[in-house]
Design a protein around this motif. Structure first.
Motif, PDB file in Angstrom:
ATOM      1  N   PRO A  34       0.766  -1.359  -0.007  1.00 56.01           N
ATOM      2  CA  PRO A  34       0.119  -0.005   0.054  1.00 56.01           C
ATOM      3  C   PRO A  34       0.816   1.253  -0.014  1.00 56.01           C
ATOM      4  O   PRO A  34       0.374   2.358  -0.707  1.00 56.01           O
ATOM      5  CB  PRO A  34      -0.959   0.017   1.275  1.00 56.01           C
ATOM      6  N   LEU A  35       1.929   1.108   0.670  1.00 57.67           N
ATOM      7  CA  LEU A  35       2.769   2.363   0.860  1.00 57.67           C
ATOM      8  C   LEU A  35       3.285   2.747  -0.893  1.00 57.67           C
ATOM      9  O   LEU A  35       3.580   3.851  -1.145  1.00 57.67           O
ATOM     10  CB  LEU A  35       4.145   2.228   1.810  1.00 57.67           C
ATOM     11  N   LEU A  36       3.783   1.685  -1.347  1.00 57.79           N
ATOM     12  CA  LEU A  36       4.274   1.924  -2.762  1.00 57.79           C
ATOM     13  C   LEU A  36       3.219   2.504  -3.525  1.00 57.79           C
ATOM     14  O   LEU A  36       3.407   3.378  -4.474  1.00 57.79           O
ATOM     15  CB  LEU A  36       4.708   0.510  -3.290  1.00 57.79           C
ATOM     16  N   TRP A  37       1.974   1.838  -3.462  1.00 56.30           N
ATOM     17  CA  TRP A  37       0.748   2.253  -4.180  1.00 56.30           C
ATOM     18  C   TRP A  37       0.446   3.791  -3.946  1.00 56.30           C
ATOM     19  O   TRP A  37       0.572   4.671  -4.870  1.00 56.30           O
ATOM     20  CB  TRP A  37      -0.255   1.517  -4.250  1.00 56.30           C
ATOM     21  N   LEU A  38       0.192   4.073  -2.609  1.00 59.95           N
ATOM     22  CA  LEU A  38      -0.294   5.236  -2.318  1.00 59.95           C
ATOM     23  C   LEU A  38       1.043   6.411  -2.267  1.00 59.95           C
ATOM     24  O   LEU A  38       0.845   7.637  -2.883  1.00 59.95           O
ATOM     25  CB  LEU A  38      -1.037   5.345  -1.036  1.00 59.95           C
ATOM     26  N   GLY A  39       2.066   5.896  -1.596  1.00 58.37           N
ATOM     27  CA  GLY A  39       3.202   6.943  -1.507  1.00 58.37           C
ATOM     28  C   GLY A  39       3.723   7.225  -3.062  1.00 58.37           C
ATOM     29  O   GLY A  39       3.937   8.434  -3.262  1.00 58.37           O
ATOM     30  N   LEU A  40       3.965   6.246  -3.862  1.00 61.92           N
ATOM     31  CA  LEU A  40       4.709   6.687  -4.967  1.00 61.92           C
ATOM     32  C   LEU A  40       3.678   6.860  -6.042  1.00 61.92           C
ATOM     33  O   LEU A  40       4.042   8.102  -6.549  1.00 61.92           O
ATOM     34  CB  LEU A  40       5.397   4.998  -5.296  1.00 61.92           C
TER      35      LEU A  40
ATOM     36  N   PHE B  95       6.265   4.557  13.558  1.00 62.21           N
ATOM     37  CA  PHE B  95       6.384   6.117  13.148  1.00 62.21           C
ATOM     38  C   PHE B  95       5.969   6.355  11.930  1.00 62.21           C
ATOM     39  O   PHE B  95       5.817   5.689  11.028  1.00 62.21           O
ATOM     40  CB  PHE B  95       7.893   6.258  12.934  1.00 62.21           C
ATOM     41  N   GLY B  96       5.170   7.599  11.880  1.00 57.98           N
ATOM     42  CA  GLY B  96       4.290   7.774  10.623  1.00 57.98           C
ATOM     43  C   GLY B  96       3.107   7.145  10.409  1.00 57.98           C
ATOM     44  O   GLY B  96       2.491   7.506   9.532  1.00 57.98           O
ATOM     45  N   ARG B  97       2.484   6.641  11.891  1.00 56.24           N
ATOM     46  CA  ARG B  97       1.048   6.028  11.723  1.00 56.24           C
ATOM     47  C   ARG B  97       0.093   7.120  11.359  1.00 56.24           C
ATOM     48  O   ARG B  97      -0.802   6.750  10.425  1.00 56.24           O
ATOM     49  CB  ARG B  97       0.779   5.681  13.038  1.00 56.24           C
ATOM     50  N   ASP B  98       0.071   8.139  11.746  1.00 51.43           N
ATOM     51  CA  ASP B  98      -1.007   9.246  11.652  1.00 51.43           C
ATOM     52  C   ASP B  98      -0.819   9.898  10.097  1.00 51.43           C
ATOM     53  O   ASP B  98      -1.823  10.016   9.463  1.00 51.43           O
ATOM     54  CB  ASP B  98      -0.582  10.453  12.569  1.00 51.43           C
ATOM     55  N   GLN B  99       0.392   9.811   9.873  1.00 53.23           N
ATOM     56  CA  GLN B  99       0.459  10.334   8.436  1.00 53.23           C
ATOM     57  C   GLN B  99      -0.044   9.561   7.313  1.00 53.23           C
ATOM     58  O   GLN B  99      -0.562  10.019   6.302  1.00 53.23           O
ATOM     59  CB  GLN B  99       1.952  10.629   8.037  1.00 53.23           C
ATOM     60  N   LEU B 100       0.206   8.083   7.690  1.00 53.50           N
ATOM     61  CA  LEU B 100      -0.388   7.235   6.655  1.00 53.50           C
ATOM     62  C   LEU B 100      -1.951   7.445   6.798  1.00 53.50           C
ATOM     63  O   LEU B 100      -2.450   7.156   5.610  1.00 53.50           O
ATOM     64  CB  LEU B 100       0.146   5.709   7.371  1.00 53.50           C
TER      65      LEU B 100
END
Lengths: 311, 270, 332
Positions: A34-40, B95-100
């Motif tokens: 999900p981080l790759l998807w949303l973040g990138l 770390f970064g939970r709220d940002q996520l």
């Protein structure tokens, strides 16, 4: 006698042991896709958009000049562009206020008086229009507001067509028919975003404890005083939370003014047309940044009013 | 103090609800009108011929199929990604939970036109060609939050104890997922999936930006938008509108019934 | 033979908080061992260290001689009865009990037969088809017990097992747990904050205080010879005598403890140490009367058996006790 410790027989078991010894590893594996998807993809796209708004377009060749400049933002303040922004803001503001007024009785009744079956009916009654097809809803209003449509028919049947004509002849917001006037655009916006206002409002009102209202009445306040001094302030975060939706959604919409209204441009339409037919992506991007900035200010104010607890 | 509601309040509340529902009912009526060119009310006559006409129109089927395909793929992607985030968020603090959590809501909190234009400018940078896959890319992005909202509420309600109990009794992580987590998460995921499907099926704003220009990436909502701007056979559009409404209505109703027992109810936050 | 559970200088820190602080502990095989202490004393963390849901920050844990530092919960032959039972809500009682056998690969018929036999043992025969939500609190507790025991673990951990039950049920379950443990011969380790429960069920116990073990011993050792003021105060409702009072009763100038039931109403001119004060209050308890009196500014409680003529409030009173009953606390 069975052993005190079992051997690890399968890959699954060994992986479980690995995750147990390194909990961060599991967390990383869960979060990576999900981080790759949303973040990138998504954040990257937003960043690209922001970057484009600092580019400009060459007036002669019509090509994008990839050099950082504030020239494009300056264009937003040209009268024709600035009109679009103020028009959109005014529309968003009036839609928000009107939705609030229509939503309040529904939310108040559902929160305070509806019980059991009725409560479920109210909930579904708000949720179904919220989720049902946006385009179909807009289309329904095209039918309703058409010159030969149900509103004109009803006005004629009840001999109130003079009222309709008076409304349509209002300077600025009138038009030849409801479906080609600001009044029409406004009505459809109110209709489409109304459920977004009702639900958070109802949630906030439900959190107002009955005992507090009883205490107020007990201390001699009239129903009206209780409402003004207890219910309304306590429900305010919900109202603000609802207004975030109606405001933001109106700011960015470009379908409704395109289908119902007098073809005057709104921010969303400007973005759509500039990036599409006009090919002026930098200006489109700069236009798109406007609602983001307005919403940032709005969200900051709303956070101060405690609206996020009601979301 | 739980007195009866006053009559003005009742009437205002009822009027508000009617305001929400009457316009939709009108679509149903218009699907049967004999009037082909205008939106005359009351309809001059009633007929069922438009259903047959719509059925035989060749230009409706490909968009319908494409919309179903897009909704299906977007929902599946959103189910995987949304559940992963919910699982990570319900567990450890990091770390970064709220940002996520902010990042997840962003695609739906920002006006659709912004998500649309952002993706539009990003897709060429990723060296992708516009097509049905890029529509899925856009839809999945804002469907993640729908699945996430449903799943995270269930995770919260699920006592952490049963996951520990499973491990305690000798189950490895995959067995715990298969036998304990999935059955308990099931209805929430199904509800989230239904809502994501409904949302994707009729999405038009982001779609206009992420779709290609050819007929191969014309979804049903885009077909409808074309008909709205340049009407051809209005009653056929009415029939399609009815079908679209029904296709989104049923999953929503199902999602509601799947989750209404719990404290969380699907769909209260779109 | 190695002990069932062994802690060697085990610490568990959560940031700056030392939940468990350099604990050494040995639990013999077949013991019914209690971890007693107030909430936040580290007893539950110790239990979770044994089951593997917490990992020690420092030190080593051994289960039947095997170092379990690298062994996750699912590979430890240790099962837990959780405080809230943690029954699987979507499975019926039979499948709940058979779960541990299923994940270890036992066939359907075999595991169901074992589960039913176990349900028999905890007196829940015929309940296999029900869902946990359809059971009472006491029944859920038995299911949790059956589920934890069916796999014949080497150690059974119980986290406040009786906490959620009402008084009558709790007393019945105490007896049942005790007899079950004797019959199965499995090492039981249970956590409780209820000193009565710990004293009556355990054959040895550890009293936890601020992440450390204040005292380990048999119930009678803990009760009659508390090692610290905390233990004396927490276990039972002992009288704590300050050094001056201890000295005036013939002991060394140290803190001491004196059990309320060790005190007797003085017969005229009885020999031995005596406490003299005024009656401050009395409470009739059926089996006797609890009298409080003030002696040199210290409040003393005495439990006088039924039939004793208790002087009225405000009247002077003298109480005697056997010199051995005065337990001097050496530790600080």
């Amino acid at each position: 006698m069975s052993p005190a410790v079992f051997p690890s027989r399968s890959v699954a078991s060994r992986l479980t042991t690995l995750f147990w010894r390194h909990p961060r590893l599991l967390l990383g594996l869960l979060l990576a896709p999900p981080l790759l998807w949303l973040g990138l993809v998504y954040l990257g796209a937003l960043a690209a958009l922001l970057l484009q708004s600092f580019y400009s377009i060459d007036d002669f060749s019509g090509l994008i000049v990839p050099e950082l400049t504030l020239k494009t933002y300056a264009q937003l303040f040209r009268p024709s562009n600035f009109d679009v922004i103020t028009r959109t803001l005014l529309m968003a503001l009036s839609v928000t206020v009107a939705s609030g007024v229509i939503a309040f009785p529904v939310a108040y009744y559902a929160a305070r008086f509806a019980r059991g079956r009725w409560k479920a009916a109210f909930y579904l009654g708000v949720m179904l229009p919220l989720w049902s097809s946006y385009l179909v809803k807009v289309y329904a209003w095209k039918l309703i507001l058409a010159k030969e449509g149900i509103v004109t028919w009803a006005a004629t049947a009840t001999h109130t067509d003079w009222l309709l004509d008076a409304a349509l002849s209002l300077p600025g917001i009138g038009g030849s028919s409801l479906s080609t006037s600001y009044i029409g655009t406004f009505l459809v916006f109110c209709y489409v975003w109304l459920p977004y206002m009702i639900l958070p409002m109802q949630a906030a009102l439900e959190r107002v404890p009955t005992s507090m209202l009883e205490a107020s009445a007990d201390l001699g306040a009239t129903a009206g005083q209780t409402f003004r001094t207890v219910t309304l302030p306590l429900a305010l975060p919900g109202i603000i939370a609802g207004s975030i939706f109606t405001f933001s959604l109106t700011l960015g919409d470009y379908i409704i003014p395109q289908i119902i209204g007098n073809s005057a441009s709104f921010i969303g339409m400007a973005v759509y047309q500039l990036q599409g037919t006009a090919g002026n992506v930098p200006l489109a991007a700069a236009f798109a940044v406007v609602p983001i900035l307005i919403m940032l200010v709005y969200l900051t104010l709303a956070r101060r009013a405690g609206a996020f607890d009601a979301l | 103090m739980r007195s009866e509601a006053s009559w003005p309040l009742r009437i205002a509340a009822l009027a508000g609800l009617l305001f929400l529902h009457l316009p939709i009912l009108l679509i149903f009526l218009y699907a049967f009108t004999t009037d082909e060119r205008t939106f005359t009310f009351p309809p001059p006559g009633l007929t069922t011929q438009w259903f047959a006409v719509a059925w035989n129109r060749a230009d409706i089927w490909p968009p319908l199929m494409l919309s179903l395909q897009v909704a299906l793929f977007s929902t599946l992607l959103a189910l995987v990604l949304g559940t992963l985030v919910a699982a990570a968020m319900s567990g450890a603090r990091f770390f970064g939970r709220d940002q996520l959590s902010l990042l997840i809501v962003l695609p739906i909190a920002l006006p659709g036109v912004i998500t649309g234009i952002a993706l539009r400018s990003a897709i060429p940078m990723l060296h992708l060609n516009f097509g049905w896959q890029t529509i899925v890319l856009g839809h999945a992005t804002f469907c993640i939050v729908i699945v996430y909202n449903n799943a995270v509420a269930r995770f919260r309600r699920l006592s952490g104890g049963i996951l520990e109990a499973s491990a305690d009794l000798g189950a490895n992580a995959f067995q715990t997922f298969r036998y304990i987590l999935l059955p308990n998460l099931g209805t929430a995921l199904l509800a989230g999936g239904m809502l994501a499907f409904a949302l994707s099926f009729d999405e038009v704003i982001v779609t206009t930006f992420t779709a290609g220009t050819g007929a191969a990436s014309k979804t049903l909502p885009i077909w409808m938008l074309d008909e709205l701007i340049r009407p051809r056979q209005r009653p056929v559009t009415n029939v399609v509108a009815m079908v679209v409404f029904a296709t989104t209505f049923l999953p929503i109703l199902l999602a509601y019934y799947l989750t209404r027992e719990g404290s969380e109810t699907a769909g209260s936050g779109k | 033979m190695s002990p069932a559970v062994e802690f060697r200088a085990v610490s568990r820190h959560f940031g700056p908080v030392k939940a468990v602080d350099a604990v050494d502990l040995t639990i013999a095989e077949g013991a019914f061992f209690a971890m007693l202490g107030p909430s936040g004393s580290g007893k539950t963390t110790c239990l979770r260290l044994i089951s593997g849901f917490e990992q020690p920050s420092y030190g080593q844990i051994r289960i039947f001689g095997e170092d379990v530092s690298a062994v996750p919960p699912h590979l430890r032959n240790v099962n837990t009865v959780f405080q809230d039972y943690a029954l699987f809500p979507h499975m019926n009682v039979r499948d709940n009990v058979a779960y541990g056998l299923m994940v270890k690969g036992m066939g359907r018929a075999a595991r169901h037969a074992k589960a039913e036999a176990m349900l028999d043992l905890v007196k829940l025969d015929g309940y296999g088809g029900r869902k946990p939500a359809q059971l009472s609190g006491g029944q859920r507790q038995r299911v949790a017990l059956a589920r934890a025991l069916v796999g014949e673990p080497r150690v059974l951990l119980l986290d406040e097992p009786l906490g959620a039950l009402d008084l009558k049920l709790r007393e019945a379950m105490q007896d049942e747990l005790k007899s079950l443990q004797r019959r199965l011969g499995i090492t039981f380790v249970f956590v409780t904050h209820d000193q009565g429960e710990a004293l009556s069920m355990a054959d040895s116990l550890a009293v936890f205080h601020n992440g450390k073990i204040a005292q380990i011993g048999t119930p009678s050792q803990i009760y009659t010879q508390p090692a610290t003021r905390f233990v004396a105060d927490f276990v039972g409702s002992s009288n704590l005598l300050p050094p001056a009072l201890t000295a005036s009763l013939g002991g060394p100038p140290k803190w001491s403890s004196l059990r309320p039931e060790a005190l007797h109403l003085a017969q005229s001119a009885a020999p031995g140490p005596a406490l003299t004060g005024t009656v401050q209050g009395q409470r009739y308890l059926g089996l006797g009367t609890r009298v409080t009196l003030a002696v040199q500014g210290t409040e003393i409680a005495a439990f006088l058996p039924a039939g004793t003529q208790v002087p009225p409030e405000g009247a002077p009173i003298t109480l005697t006790f056997a010199p051995a009953a005065l337990h001097v606390i050496d530790a600080e």
